[in-house]
Design a protein around this motif. Sequence first.
Motif, mmCIF file in Angstrom:
data_model
loop_
_atom_site.group_PDB
_atom_site.id
_atom_site.type_symbol
_atom_site.label_atom_id
_atom_site.label_comp_id
_atom_site.label_asym_id
_atom_site.label_seq_id
_atom_site.Cartn_x
_atom_site.Cartn_y
_atom_site.Cartn_z
ATOM 1 N N PHE A 273 -2.706 -7.208 1.863
ATOM 2 C CA PHE A 273 -3.883 -6.367 1.645
ATOM 3 C C PHE A 273 -5.019 -6.666 2.638
ATOM 4 C CE2 PHE A 273 -1.838 -6.847 -2.580
ATOM 5 C CZ PHE A 273 -1.454 -5.526 -2.750
ATOM 6 N N TYR B 229 -8.619 -3.018 -5.624
ATOM 7 C CA TYR B 229 -9.430 -2.317 -4.630
ATOM 8 C C TYR B 229 -8.546 -1.458 -3.715
ATOM 9 C CZ TYR B 229 -11.993 -0.995 -0.614
ATOM 10 O OH TYR B 229 -12.525 -0.215 0.381
ATOM 11 N N LYS B 230 -7.423 -2.001 -3.265
ATOM 12 C CA LYS B 230 -6.557 -1.219 -2.371
ATOM 13 C C LYS B 230 -5.993 0.004 -3.074
ATOM 14 C CE LYS B 230 -5.790 -1.892 1.286
ATOM 15 N NZ LYS B 230 -6.510 -1.550 2.528
ATOM 16 N N ASP C 8 -13.986 -0.859 4.614
ATOM 17 C CA ASP C 8 -13.063 -0.555 3.511
ATOM 18 C C ASP C 8 -11.656 -1.097 3.718
ATOM 19 O OD1 ASP C 8 -11.913 1.312 5.287
ATOM 20 O OD2 ASP C 8 -12.961 2.991 4.396
ATOM 21 N N GLY C 9 -11.337 -1.578 4.927
ATOM 22 C CA GLY C 9 -10.015 -2.148 5.147
ATOM 23 C C GLY C 9 -9.987 -3.660 5.179
ATOM 24 N N ASP D 98 -14.279 5.074 -5.481
ATOM 25 C CA ASP D 98 -14.266 4.438 -4.162
ATOM 26 C C ASP D 98 -15.686 4.221 -3.637
ATOM 27 O OD1 ASP D 98 -12.482 3.713 -1.709
ATOM 28 O OD2 ASP D 98 -14.015 5.051 -0.882
ATOM 29 N N ASN E 281 -8.895 2.505 -2.899
ATOM 30 C CA ASN E 281 -9.076 3.005 -1.542
ATOM 31 C C ASN E 281 -7.944 3.940 -1.128
ATOM 32 O OD1 ASN E 281 -8.855 2.081 1.763
ATOM 33 N ND2 ASN E 281 -10.805 2.777 0.941
ATOM 34 N N THR E 282 -6.729 3.642 -1.585
ATOM 35 C CA THR E 282 -5.591 4.514 -1.271
ATOM 36 C C THR E 282 -5.705 5.835 -2.023
ATOM 37 O OG1 THR E 282 -4.227 2.533 -0.959
ATOM 38 C CG2 THR E 282 -3.072 4.632 -1.171
ATOM 39 N N VAL F 252 0.835 -1.206 0.000
ATOM 40 C CA VAL F 252 0.000 0.000 0.000
ATOM 41 C C VAL F 252 0.868 1.254 0.000
ATOM 42 C CG1 VAL F 252 -1.713 1.318 1.306
ATOM 43 C CG2 VAL F 252 -1.982 -1.150 1.040
ATOM 44 N N ASN G 135 -13.650 1.130 8.976
ATOM 45 C CA ASN G 135 -12.489 0.447 8.438
ATOM 46 C C ASN G 135 -12.661 -1.058 8.371
ATOM 47 O OD1 ASN G 135 -10.536 2.590 7.806
ATOM 48 N ND2 ASN G 135 -10.679 3.049 9.979
ATOM 49 N N PRO H 120 -11.756 -5.355 0.506
ATOM 50 C CA PRO H 120 -10.687 -6.024 -0.248
ATOM 51 C C PRO H 120 -10.887 -7.527 -0.370
ATOM 52 C CG PRO H 120 -9.872 -5.157 1.855
ATOM 53 C CD PRO H 120 -11.217 -4.569 1.634
#
Length: 314
Positions: free
Chosen positions: A95, A174-175, A154-155, A202, A178-179, A31, A151, A159
Motif C-alpha cells: 500500500f 484508506y486504500k 493520496d498515494g 475520500d 481512495n480506490t 489494490v 499523488n 495511506p
Amino acid sequence: MNFAAMMVVAIGIDLALGWPDALYKRIGHPVTWIGALIARLEKGWNFKGRLRRLRGVLVALAVIGTTVVIALAVQLWLPSGWPGVLIGGVLAWPFVALRSMHDHVAAVAKPLIAGDLPGARQAVSMIVGRDPSQLDQPGVARAALESLAENSSDGIVAPLFWGCVAGLPGIAGYKAINTLDSMIGHRTDRYEEFGWASARIDDLVNLIPARLTGLFFVLAAPCRARALAVMTRDARSHRSPNAGWPEAAMAGALAIRLSGPRIYADRVANEPWLNGTAPDPRPADLARGLALYRRAMAGMTLVIGLVAVLWSVS
C-alpha cells in the motif's frame, strides 16, 4: 503495537523493491483485488432508478468494511513486539508507493528533457486523465508535476498517515476509500449519484494528509517562505478541497504555475491557476520537482521514524 515503526518497515521495503513485476504477474496487487470487488458491486448495483445514491453508499460501506475487517483480523493475528511490527510492515508494503510514483514521473521527464514530445506524451498518459495529444512541452511538464504533487498526498502520505493511526486496518481501509473514489467518484452521468459517498469519504480522509503533504513540500523547498505563501494563498482556489495544498506548495517551491485550463476526453476544464503570475514549467523543472519530491518524502520518513521512536519509549 508500534504502527509508526510498521510503516517505516513498509517504506524501506518499497524503496528497495517497489512492487516487482514478477510478483504482480503471479498474485496481482491488493489494490487490484479491491478494484475487482468494486467493479463487481458497481456492475450489479449501479443502475438508473430510485435510491441510486443509497445503493452507492451501501457499496462504499461494503468495500471499506470488508477491507478493514480483513486487515483487522490479520493484525490481531500478528505476534506482539518487533516480530509483529516486521510482519505488519511486510503486509503494509503493497500500500506504499514512493518508488513507483518517482519512477512514473521520471519516465515522463527523461523523454521530455531529451526533446521527445511524443514519448513524453505517451508516458504522461499513464498517470493523468487529460488528453495528452493536446499537450505541448509545458503542458506535459505541468501535468506530470501536478500528478506528482497530488499523488504524493493520496498515494503516499495519506495511506502512511492512516497506517500510523490504525496500522493495517488504517492503511488498507484508506486504500479502499481512495480506490473507490478513483473508480466511481466521478462527476459523470453514470457516477454522479452512485459515487457520491465514495467521493465525499475520500475528501474527508484526505483533509489532514493533503495539508501535511503541502507542508512537507514547503519544508523541502529552496525558498520556504515563497512556497508557504503560494500554498496558503492559492490552495483553496483549486477545484478539489485537498489537491490544491500539495499542488500549490509545489508551484511555489519551483517558482512555476500549475493547474489552469486543461482538456479531457469530452470537455475543457477552465481551472484557475496556482501561482498564476509565475512562468510555465520547463522540461528541466520535472527534474527539480523529482528532487523536491525526494527531499519531502525523506522528511516525511524522518517524522514517521521519530514518531516510532517516541512510541517505543513511551
